[in-house]
Design an enzyme around this catalytic site. Structure first.
Site, PDB file in Angstrom:
ATOM      1  N   LYS A 135       0.826  -1.214   0.000  1.00 52.05           N
ATOM      2  CA  LYS A 135       0.000   0.000   0.000  1.00 52.05           C
ATOM      3  C   LYS A 135       0.860   1.265   0.000  1.00 52.05           C
ATOM      4  O   LYS A 135       0.617   2.181  -0.775  1.00 52.05           O
ATOM      5  CB  LYS A 135      -0.928   0.033   1.229  1.00 52.05           C
ATOM      6  CG  LYS A 135      -1.908  -1.106   1.308  1.00 52.05           C
ATOM      7  CD  LYS A 135      -2.914  -0.913   2.427  1.00 52.05           C
ATOM      8  CE  LYS A 135      -2.322  -0.905   3.826  1.00 52.05           C
ATOM      9  NZ  LYS A 135      -1.765  -2.185   4.275  1.00 52.05           N
ATOM     10  N   ARG A 174      -9.726   1.560   8.679  1.00 53.25           N
ATOM     11  CA  ARG A 174      -9.282   0.228   9.085  1.00 53.25           C
ATOM     12  C   ARG A 174     -10.368  -0.521   9.830  1.00 53.25           C
ATOM     13  O   ARG A 174     -10.168  -1.683  10.205  1.00 53.25           O
ATOM     14  CB  ARG A 174      -8.088   0.392  10.022  1.00 53.25           C
ATOM     15  CG  ARG A 174      -6.949  -0.534   9.635  1.00 53.25           C
ATOM     16  CD  ARG A 174      -5.729   0.025   9.951  1.00 53.25           C
ATOM     17  NE  ARG A 174      -4.551  -0.667  10.167  1.00 53.25           N
ATOM     18  CZ  ARG A 174      -3.404  -0.175   9.723  1.00 53.25           C
ATOM     19  NH1 ARG A 174      -3.369   0.907   8.997  1.00 53.25           N
ATOM     20  NH2 ARG A 174      -2.292  -0.788  10.028  1.00 53.25           N
ATOM     21  N   ARG A 230      11.282  -6.273   5.677  1.00 52.32           N
ATOM     22  CA  ARG A 230      11.126  -4.853   5.353  1.00 52.32           C
ATOM     23  C   ARG A 230      11.965  -3.977   6.295  1.00 52.32           C
ATOM     24  O   ARG A 230      12.050  -4.235   7.492  1.00 52.32           O
ATOM     25  CB  ARG A 230       9.649  -4.463   5.499  1.00 52.32           C
ATOM     26  CG  ARG A 230       9.389  -2.984   5.302  1.00 52.32           C
ATOM     27  CD  ARG A 230       7.933  -2.723   5.099  1.00 52.32           C
ATOM     28  NE  ARG A 230       7.154  -2.751   6.331  1.00 52.32           N
ATOM     29  CZ  ARG A 230       5.861  -2.438   6.385  1.00 52.32           C
ATOM     30  NH1 ARG A 230       5.212  -2.103   5.285  1.00 52.32           N
ATOM     31  NH2 ARG A 230       5.220  -2.483   7.533  1.00 52.32           N
ATOM     32  N   ARG A 274      11.030  -1.636  11.711  1.00 48.47           N
ATOM     33  CA  ARG A 274       9.972  -1.138  12.588  1.00 48.47           C
ATOM     34  C   ARG A 274       9.732  -2.143  13.707  1.00 48.47           C
ATOM     35  O   ARG A 274       9.758  -3.351  13.471  1.00 48.47           O
ATOM     36  CB  ARG A 274       8.679  -0.958  11.788  1.00 48.47           C
ATOM     37  CG  ARG A 274       8.662   0.297  10.975  1.00 48.47           C
ATOM     38  CD  ARG A 274       7.526   0.354   9.991  1.00 48.47           C
ATOM     39  NE  ARG A 274       6.219  -0.094  10.483  1.00 48.47           N
ATOM     40  CZ  ARG A 274       5.084   0.045   9.785  1.00 48.47           C
ATOM     41  NH1 ARG A 274       5.099   0.620   8.594  1.00 48.47           N
ATOM     42  NH2 ARG A 274       3.939  -0.379  10.274  1.00 48.47           N
ATOM     43  N   ARG A 334      -0.833  -8.175  13.978  1.00 44.72           N
ATOM     44  CA  ARG A 334      -1.370  -7.213  13.005  1.00 44.72           C
ATOM     45  C   ARG A 334      -2.192  -7.923  11.928  1.00 44.72           C
ATOM     46  O   ARG A 334      -3.219  -7.415  11.495  1.00 44.72           O
ATOM     47  CB  ARG A 334      -0.222  -6.432  12.349  1.00 44.72           C
ATOM     48  CG  ARG A 334       0.393  -5.413  13.296  1.00 44.72           C
ATOM     49  CD  ARG A 334       1.756  -4.973  12.821  1.00 44.72           C
ATOM     50  NE  ARG A 334       1.710  -4.160  11.646  1.00 44.72           N
ATOM     51  CZ  ARG A 334       2.704  -4.080  10.754  1.00 44.72           C
ATOM     52  NH1 ARG A 334       3.801  -4.804  10.908  1.00 44.72           N
ATOM     53  NH2 ARG A 334       2.607  -3.287   9.737  1.00 44.72           N
TER      54      ARG A 334
HETATM   55  P1  AMP Z   1       0.583   1.016   9.253  1.00 45.31           P
HETATM   56  O1  AMP Z   1       1.837   1.762   8.957  1.00 45.31           O
HETATM   57  O2  AMP Z   1      -0.585   1.483   8.414  1.00 45.31           O
HETATM   58  O3  AMP Z   1       0.750  -0.473   9.256  1.00 45.31           O
HETATM   59  O4  AMP Z   1       0.175   1.431  10.754  1.00 45.31           O
HETATM   60  C1  AMP Z   1       1.014   1.166  11.851  1.00 45.31           C
HETATM   61  C2  AMP Z   1       0.214   1.116  13.137  1.00 45.31           C
HETATM   62  O5  AMP Z   1      -0.420   2.399  13.348  1.00 45.31           O
HETATM   63  C3  AMP Z   1      -0.945   0.134  13.145  1.00 45.31           C
HETATM   64  O6  AMP Z   1      -0.515  -1.183  13.468  1.00 45.31           O
HETATM   65  C4  AMP Z   1      -1.845   0.752  14.222  1.00 45.31           C
HETATM   66  O7  AMP Z   1      -1.312   0.533  15.519  1.00 45.31           O
HETATM   67  C5  AMP Z   1      -1.715   2.235  13.921  1.00 45.31           C
HETATM   68  N1  AMP Z   1      -2.701   2.670  12.920  1.00 45.31           N
HETATM   69  C6  AMP Z   1      -2.451   3.167  11.678  1.00 45.31           C
HETATM   70  N2  AMP Z   1      -3.583   3.477  11.040  1.00 45.31           N
HETATM   71  C7  AMP Z   1      -4.586   3.167  11.900  1.00 45.31           C
HETATM   72  C8  AMP Z   1      -6.015   3.253  11.825  1.00 45.31           C
HETATM   73  N3  AMP Z   1      -6.634   3.705  10.720  1.00 45.31           N
HETATM   74  N4  AMP Z   1      -6.730   2.856  12.910  1.00 45.31           N
HETATM   75  C9  AMP Z   1      -6.132   2.406  14.024  1.00 45.31           C
HETATM   76  N5  AMP Z   1      -4.801   2.291  14.158  1.00 45.31           N
HETATM   77  C10 AMP Z   1      -4.026   2.667  13.111  1.00 45.31           C
END
Ligand code: AMP
Length: 219
Positions: A17, A92, A129, A161, A172
């Site tokens: 993404k 999400r 990654r 990360r 996740r």
């Molecule tokens: P990502 O980089 O999109 O995988 O996001 C990393 C982390 O940020 C996720 O595992 C959540 O803890 C938090 N996060 C990001 N976007 C959201 C969202 N829309 N709703 C809730 N938590 C989020």
């Protein structure tokens, strides 16, 4: 052609993404809005928001809908979002998708692209990654920037990360199946869902998404 191009990019963590949104943002001159990036920046700057969400994120759980919805509302008020946005990692949950509908009103989400990638492949992609702590560029284990530890684009530190470690990856992906996968039906019911095979080269995936955007007369 519509005034605002709001595209939601869905897919499991590691489906590509972030990579696709960065490319499409340049192609369509609209901002790449990643709630994960906004939250990581808050953690990095050690702001009150960052302190609130840091442990939740490290564990691979979702932060609260209210908090994320407020962040996105604020982001859409910025002038560069007037022409639309590429939404990465938001919505999400169904509650977030409903809030997005209320926020955008009639000129809402134009298309939801689901990047389909088998679970074995995303697990492998996530565990190898690496990301630049400064500019967010994404690398794989064998890239030169990872070997040197320095981002070739901005000179920042390239790290793994905390939530790309095995236990958090498992959590996740479970969270995705439970909370986020229902969005596929939500957008399909609105005639907005298109699935794209994410198991192709980044160029091929970008071309497939561009073709759908074009076919639907969105740009
Ligand atoms: P990502 O980089 O999109 O995988 O996001 C990393 C982390 O940020 C996720 O595992 C959540 O803890 C938090 N996060 C990001 N976007 C959201 C969202 N829309 N709703 C809730 N938590 C989020």
């Amino acid at each position: 052609m519509s005034a605002r191009l709001n595209l939601v990019i869905l897919g499991k963590q590691g489906a590509g993404k972030g990579t696709q949104c960065a490319r499409l943002a340049t192609i369509y001159s609209i901002p790449h809005v990643s709630t994960g990036d906004i939250l990581r920046a808050a953690v990095k700057s050690d702001s009150p928001l960052g302190r609130e969400v840091s442990s939740v994120m490290d564990a691979g759980a979702l932060v609260s809908d209210d908090l994320v919805i407020k962040l996105v509302e604020a982001r859409f008020l910025e002038p560069d979002a007037a022409r639309g946005a590429l939404l990465d990692g938001f919505p999400r949950t169904i509650a977030q998708a409903e809030a997005l509908e209320r926020l955008l009103g009639d000129d809402g989400v134009k298309l939801c692209v689901n990047l389909e990638v088998p679970i074995e492949l995303v697990t492998q992609r996530l565990s190898t990654r690496r990301v630049c702590q400064e500019c967010g560029s994404i690398y794989s284990e064998t890239d030169i920037s990872v070997i040197s530890g320095t981002c070739e684009k901005c000179g920042g530190d390239v790290i793994q990360r905390a939530d790309d470690k095995p236990e958090a990856i498992r959590k996740r992906l479970e969270t995705y199946e439970r909370d986020t996968a229902p969005l596929l039906e939500f957008y399909a019911a609105r005639g907005l869902l298109v699935s794209v095979d994410g198991n192709q080269t980044p160029d091929e995936v970008t071309a497939a998404i561009k073709a759908v955007v074009h076919e639907r007369g969105l740009a």
